[in-house]
Design an enzyme around this catalytic site. Structure first.
Site, PDB file in Angstrom:
ATOM      1  N   ASP A 100       0.873  -1.190   0.000  1.00 29.16           N
ATOM      2  CA  ASP A 100       0.000   0.000   0.000  1.00 29.16           C
ATOM      3  C   ASP A 100       0.901   1.227   0.000  1.00 29.16           C
ATOM      4  OD1 ASP A 100      -2.906   0.968   2.033  1.00 29.16           O
ATOM      5  OD2 ASP A 100      -1.851   1.999   0.417  1.00 29.16           O
TER       6      ASP A 100
ATOM      7  N   ASP B 109      -3.205   2.416  -5.804  1.00 28.97           N
ATOM      8  CA  ASP B 109      -2.021   2.427  -4.946  1.00 28.97           C
ATOM      9  C   ASP B 109      -1.851   1.167  -4.100  1.00 28.97           C
ATOM     10  OD1 ASP B 109      -3.241   4.442  -2.116  1.00 28.97           O
ATOM     11  OD2 ASP B 109      -4.182   2.850  -3.303  1.00 28.97           O
ATOM     12  N   GLU B 110      -2.548   0.101  -4.449  1.00 35.49           N
ATOM     13  CA  GLU B 110      -2.436  -1.141  -3.674  1.00 35.49           C
ATOM     14  C   GLU B 110      -2.315  -2.346  -4.580  1.00 35.49           C
ATOM     15  OE1 GLU B 110      -6.317   0.161  -1.556  1.00 35.49           O
ATOM     16  OE2 GLU B 110      -5.582  -1.580  -0.458  1.00 35.49           O
TER      17      GLU B 110
END
Lengths: 82, 416
Positions: free
Chosen positions: B15, B109-110
């Protein structure tokens, strides 16, 4: 805040194993020696391939845009404090 | 006795910390260490992402600008750069697939990286986490950090990255799992939203571990036949049904495409509403055509300050032309309703998508004529960009351009 400029500039750089690295650019008859490239990213707009370089010159941030199809450099934005 | 050759499942969740703001700070050292609030665009009043520094003041995603400035008077606001985020996510994916073949990009974003079958290369999962952090810094810059969660399923790996500090690594094991589930709140659990959390609170359940003291039958009256067993799984720290579906989704084509936009102010102009809906429809069809698909379930939604309206229709045929879809959405659905409020948010969608090659071609000559026009527009768009050609009705209208969303609902379209 970033101030939009969108003016054509001249850029000098070098090609290495990791692609092109801009070293300096000329804007409004002033030479700007690039101290650091902080970010590089690509974007597409239809068939146009664009590459953006975020560079630092004497502590100030500039965004350069290279149109890979037209082989044209643009100073897109400059960071202004305040 | 035969040795158990199945390696223990090891899943990592990566993350990137405060992705949108962090990339802006990586780009511009003048912003580093300062509270940054990212707006969707200049003039907007909602913070869509906050830097680590802004979060220490209590500024968070969804904060209104006015409130954020009260919490952090020195907050610097900067507009989002969605093209940049998308490109950086593509580069992140490239890093991850070089490390393991089992990568699932979960959002902008993960990502989940499964190293179960790579343990001969990465026997130490914590060392793997440090390797990921290092590679991200090499690729995107020294200011870009990430939290890495490690566990034996996706639910717990994601929880681990959620509860650990920025730029750190945390593992949830069978030994510490229950203690952690007894301590965290439901806001940290993937898949549990605010409304579900409030319902749980009414039953006196505030930590996931407490679900172990409820039977599925006791939960069903409040949560229904899907969420009752799902909550039991979450309480036991087992992979949720939703997260285990990710593998199936990976191999399936997109089933729907939608587009929403929130305006800057309430709109009462019929012309503006029409133009906005046409703009969104054009973008929708552009994506559908690019994927060589067509859909037959069409829908439109409009939101006001406190009201909303929604209409949809399932057709006997598939659509893939802008004018065709717009006629259905605007002429048939929208104009059959008498608007009673000013509109702030617009939405259109097309679902039940199928590949064009799998469909029976139509024999209607007018459709084929329109299709030739659409194909000509496709060719111009491919070369010069979306909205290079637009109808006369949109002249003077400030075009709404495509934007990628944080949760990457249309990630297949973007090749992620």
């Amino acid at each position: 805040m970033y101030q939009r400029i969108n003016e054509v500039v001249e850029v000098v750089g070098s090609y290495t194993g990791r692609g092109f690295t801009p070293k300096r650019f000329k804007w409004q008859n002033n030479i700007y020696d690039i101290d650091q490239i902080t970010l590089k990213n690509d974007a597409r707009d239809g068939g146009r391939h664009l590459r953006f370089y975020s560079v630092i010159v004497k502590g100030n941030a500039y965004r350069l845009r290279f149109d890979r199809d037209e082989e044209k450099w643009l100073l897109e934005e400059v960071w202004y404090e305040g | 006795m035969k040795a158990n050759l199945t390696p223990p499942t090891r899943i990592t969740h990566v993350d990137i910390n405060s992705y949108f703001a962090t990339l802006l700070q990586q780009e511009n050292p003048a912003l580093r260490g300062k509270p940054i609030g990212v707006l969707k665009s200049a003039g907007r009043t909602c913070i869509i992402a906050a830097s680590k520094e802004a979060k220490t003041f209590g500024v968070k995603t969804g904060s209104y600008l006015k409130e954020a400035l009260q919490l952090a008077p020195h907050l610097i606001t900067v507009p989002a750069e969605f093209d940049r985020y998308l490109d950086c996510t593509r580069r992140l994916k490239q890093i991850f697939v070089e490390l393991s073949p089992d990568v699932h990009i979960f959002s902008l974003d993960e990502a989940f990286i499964d190293i179960t079958h790579c343990q001969h290369i990465y026997p130490d999962a914590q060392a793997f986490g440090r390797l990921v952090q290092e590679r991200i810094k090499q690729e995107l810059g020294e200011w870009v950090t990430c939290s890495v969660g490690i566990s034996h399923n996706r639910l717990l790996a994601k929880l681990a990255s959620e509860i650990t500090r920025p730029d750190s690594i945390f593992e949830i094991t069978e030994q510490n799992k229950d203690a952690i589930l007894a301590k965290v709140g439901f806001k940290d659990m993937c898949g549990v939203g605010r409304r579900l959390e409030e319902k749980l609170k009414l039953l006196g359940i505030t930590h996931p571990y407490e679900l172990n003291f409820w039977t599925e039958a006791e939960l069903r009256p409040t949560f229904g036949p899907f969420w009752a067993p799902e909550l039991k799984r979450i309480g036991a720290g087992e992979n949720s049904h939703l997260l285990s579906l990710l593998d199936k989704q990976e191999s399936q084509p997109m089933k729907s495409v939608g587009r929403t936009i929130t305006g800057y102010q309430l709109c009462d102009s019929e012309l503006h509403i029409r133009q906005t809906l046409y703009n969104l429809t054009e973008e929708l069809i552009y994506k559908v055509r690019k994927m060589k698909m067509a859909g037959r379930h069409v829908g439109i939604s409009l939101w006001g300050e406190e009201q909303s309206w929604y209409a949809h229709r399932t057709l006997q045929y598939h659509v893939r032309q802008t004018r065709e879809l717009f006629k259905l959405l605007y002429n048939d659905l929208y104009q059959s309703w008498h608007r009673t409020f000013k509109v702030i948010k617009f939405g259109v969608f097309l679902s039940d998508l199928e590949f064009v090659d799998d469909l029976t071609p139509t024999l209607i000559p007018e459709w084929h004529r329109q299709e030739r026009v659409s194909q000509a527009i496709d060719a111009v768009t491919a070369k010069y960009g979306l909205f290079s050609i637009k109808p006369a009705s949109l002249i003077g209208f400030k075009m709404i351009r495509p934007e990628v969303t944080g949760f990457l609902g249309d990630k297949k379209y973007y090749g992620l």
